[in-house]
Design a protein around this motif. Structure first.
Motif, short mmCIF file in Angstrom:
data_model
loop_
_atom_site.label_atom_id
_atom_site.label_comp_id
_atom_site.label_asym_id
_atom_site.label_seq_id
_atom_site.Cartn_x
_atom_site.Cartn_y
_atom_site.Cartn_z
N ALA A 1 0.83 -1.21 0.00
CA ALA A 1 0.00 0.00 0.00
C ALA A 1 0.87 1.25 0.00
CB ALA A 1 -0.94 0.00 1.21
N ASP A 2 1.96 1.23 0.76
CA ASP A 2 2.86 2.39 0.80
C ASP A 2 3.50 2.65 -0.56
OD1 ASP A 2 2.28 2.72 3.46
OD2 ASP A 2 4.08 1.66 4.19
N GLU A 3 3.74 1.60 -1.32
CA GLU A 3 4.37 1.74 -2.63
C GLU A 3 3.36 2.09 -3.74
OE1 GLU A 3 7.48 1.74 -3.30
OE2 GLU A 3 8.28 1.10 -1.36
N LYS A 4 2.08 2.24 -3.37
CA LYS A 4 1.01 2.62 -4.32
C LYS A 4 0.89 1.62 -5.47
CE LYS A 4 0.49 6.45 -1.99
NZ LYS A 4 -0.66 6.62 -1.06
N LEU A 5 1.04 0.36 -5.17
CA LEU A 5 0.94 -0.67 -6.20
C LEU A 5 -0.52 -1.03 -6.46
CD1 LEU A 5 3.85 -3.02 -5.07
CD2 LEU A 5 3.83 -1.50 -7.05
N THR A 6 -0.77 -1.56 -7.65
CA THR A 6 -2.09 -2.07 -8.01
C THR A 6 -1.95 -3.53 -8.41
OG1 THR A 6 -1.88 -1.45 -10.34
CG2 THR A 6 -2.80 0.20 -8.83
N ILE A 7 -3.08 -4.21 -8.50
CA ILE A 7 -3.04 -5.62 -8.90
C ILE A 7 -2.50 -5.75 -10.32
CG2 ILE A 7 -4.49 -7.62 -9.41
CD1 ILE A 7 -6.28 -6.81 -7.11
N GLU A 8 -2.88 -4.81 -11.19
CA GLU A 8 -2.40 -4.87 -12.57
C GLU A 8 -0.89 -4.71 -12.65
OE1 GLU A 8 -4.89 -3.05 -11.51
OE2 GLU A 8 -6.62 -4.00 -12.48
N SER A 9 -0.33 -3.87 -11.76
CA SER A 9 1.11 -3.63 -11.81
C SER A 9 1.92 -4.82 -11.32
CB SER A 9 1.47 -2.39 -10.98
OG SER A 9 1.19 -2.60 -9.60
N LEU A 10 1.30 -5.73 -10.58
CA LEU A 10 2.03 -6.90 -10.07
C LEU A 10 2.57 -7.76 -11.20
CD1 LEU A 10 -0.10 -8.13 -7.02
CD2 LEU A 10 1.92 -6.66 -7.03
N GLN A 11 1.84 -7.78 -12.32
CA GLN A 11 2.28 -8.63 -13.43
C GLN A 11 3.55 -8.10 -14.08
OE1 GLN A 11 -0.96 -10.28 -15.93
NE2 GLN A 11 -2.31 -8.90 -14.81
N MET A 12 3.92 -6.86 -13.78
CA MET A 12 5.15 -6.30 -14.34
C MET A 12 6.34 -6.48 -13.40
SD MET A 12 3.69 -2.77 -16.06
CE MET A 12 2.88 -2.18 -14.58
N LEU A 13 6.08 -7.03 -12.22
CA LEU A 13 7.17 -7.22 -11.26
C LEU A 13 7.88 -8.54 -11.49
CD1 LEU A 13 5.41 -6.04 -7.96
CD2 LEU A 13 6.76 -4.68 -9.55
N ALA B 1 -2.63 -12.45 -8.89
CA ALA B 1 -2.75 -11.21 -9.66
C ALA B 1 -3.29 -11.49 -11.06
CB ALA B 1 -1.39 -10.51 -9.74
N LYS B 2 -2.81 -12.56 -11.69
CA LYS B 2 -3.29 -12.92 -13.02
C LYS B 2 -4.77 -13.30 -12.99
CE LYS B 2 1.13 -14.49 -14.94
NZ LYS B 2 1.89 -15.65 -15.49
N GLU B 3 -5.15 -14.07 -11.97
CA GLU B 3 -6.55 -14.49 -11.87
C GLU B 3 -7.46 -13.29 -11.62
OE1 GLU B 3 -6.70 -17.41 -8.82
OE2 GLU B 3 -5.79 -19.00 -10.06
N ALA B 4 -7.01 -12.37 -10.77
CA ALA B 4 -7.83 -11.19 -10.48
C ALA B 4 -7.98 -10.31 -11.71
CB ALA B 4 -7.20 -10.39 -9.33
N THR B 5 -6.90 -10.14 -12.47
CA THR B 5 -6.96 -9.33 -13.68
C THR B 5 -7.86 -9.97 -14.73
OG1 THR B 5 -4.70 -8.54 -13.28
CG2 THR B 5 -5.58 -8.27 -15.49
N THR B 6 -7.76 -11.29 -14.86
CA THR B 6 -8.61 -12.01 -15.81
C THR B 6 -10.08 -11.87 -15.44
OG1 THR B 6 -6.85 -13.61 -16.24
CG2 THR B 6 -9.09 -14.24 -16.86
N GLN B 7 -10.37 -11.97 -14.14
CA GLN B 7 -11.75 -11.84 -13.68
C GLN B 7 -12.29 -10.44 -13.95
OE1 GLN B 7 -13.77 -14.05 -12.72
NE2 GLN B 7 -15.47 -12.85 -11.89
N THR B 8 -11.46 -9.43 -13.72
CA THR B 8 -11.88 -8.05 -13.98
C THR B 8 -12.17 -7.84 -15.46
OG1 THR B 8 -10.56 -7.23 -12.12
CG2 THR B 8 -11.21 -5.63 -13.79
N THR B 9 -11.29 -8.37 -16.29
CA THR B 9 -11.49 -8.24 -17.74
C THR B 9 -12.76 -8.95 -18.19
OG1 THR B 9 -9.09 -8.15 -18.08
CG2 THR B 9 -10.45 -8.69 -19.99
#
Length: 323
Positions: free
Chosen positions: A28-40, A63-71
């Motif tokens: 949370a302090d690093e202002k990350l999002t679920i979508e950005s996790l796939q770039m880590l 993170a992949k599953e959450a992004t797929t569900q959102t899409t």
């Protein structure tokens, strides 16, 4: 995302409660999002405090599953698009906007745009695409809409659009804003530009057609009379909207008066009306027969306490507060 959101995410990923709380604050302090996790990558996760390989893999998978569900949810919410032959330029302009919204809502990769656009078309358009552009599926996505527009839209001379524009008039119950929208949609294809400097003259033509085609004769005469003061399209529209608002208010006031009159008539029918008897007024509510010394009360019809709400009417009139 808040630390609480991240904590829930990590727990769903399979991390322990203690690890979830620890990582949640850092993410949370690093202002990350679920979508950005796939770039880590692995080293970035290690810098964020995710030292265990097992935890890192669980986080990336979640993170992949959450992004797929959102899409998937966004794709279901997106309105299906349809391409058919003989679309008007106005219709295709709207299709361009709808297509842009659709691709953003579904996070569509550019590599799939050709397939999806082809799938939006009806059979006639699909045949036209296949026969006229055999390389359609390998075409640059930025050029696709231009290709499709040439296939499905009916091209007409600006003169034809001018004739259609000049024949447009406001419908009887159509708000001025709706009429304006219809005029602007057609004006786009009329090419109302200065032949010398190519300055856009659409507002001038739209303003003139607003006045020419407006449904209310009184408003039309008023706009013509005030042409010196109402010079711009915006000024004419504001004046027309004020006129429409005044008409609505006038109708509401008339309706309120009719309601009050109906209530008064109902009350009198229920209680009876004053009777005349040899020059002496007898009130249904006043049992004594005396010569009238007041105007008839608008509430009960009696002549004994006046017609207005002043004086003693509120003490004597049985209809006080009911009409």
């Amino acid at each position: 995302m808040t630390p609480e959101d991240w904590e829930l995410f990590f727990i769903e990923a399979g991390l322990s409660t203690d690890s979830a709380k620890t990582h949640a604050t850092r993410f949370a302090d690093e202002k990350l999002t679920i979508e950005s996790l796939q770039m880590l990558d692995r080293s970035m996760l290690r810098e964020l405090g995710v030292a265990l390989m097992g935890e890192a893999l669980c986080i990336i998978k979640q993170a992949k599953e959450a992004t797929t569900q959102t899409t998937r949810i966004q794709a279901l919410a997106a309105k299906p698009l349809h391409l058919n032959r003989e679309m008007t330029p106005q219709q295709f302009r709207k299709f361009r906007i709808d297509w842009d919204v659709f691709t953003k809502m579904t996070n569509m990769p550019s590599s799939q745009a050709n397939i999806h656009l082809y799938n939006c078309a009806d059979e006639t358009v699909q045949n036209a695409i296949i026969n006229t552009h055999p390389n359609f599926f390998t075409t640059d996505p930025d050029m696709l809409l231009d290709i499709v527009e040439a296939l499905v839209t009916q091209r007409s001379s600006p003169t034809v659009h001018h004739l259609a524009f000049s024949s447009m008039s406001q419908d009887a119950d159509e708000p001025i804003q709706s009429y304006l929208v219809r005029l602007r949609a057609v004006a786009v294809d009329c090419n109302f530009t200065c032949p010398s400097c190519e300055h856009d003259l659409s507002d001038i033509y739209v303003k003139n057609q607003i006045i020419r085609g407006i449904a209310n004769d009184t408003l039309q005469a008023d706009l013509l009379a005030k042409a010196g003061a109402l010079k711009s399209l915006e000024q004419n529209i504001r004046h027309a909207e004020a006129f429409e608002s005044a008409l609505r208010d006038q109708t509401s006031m008339a309706g309120a008066s009719d309601t009050a009159a109906a209530r008064l008539s109902t009350y009198r029918r229920q209680k009876g009306t004053p009777q005349a008897n040899e020059g002496i007024r007898t009130s249904t509510y006043c049992k004594c027969n005396v010569k009238p010394n007041h105007q008839a009360c608008l509430g009960c019809g009696s002549h004994q306490h006046g017609s207005s709400g002043t004086g003693s009417r509120w003490l004597k009139c049985p209809a006080w507060g009911q009409t």
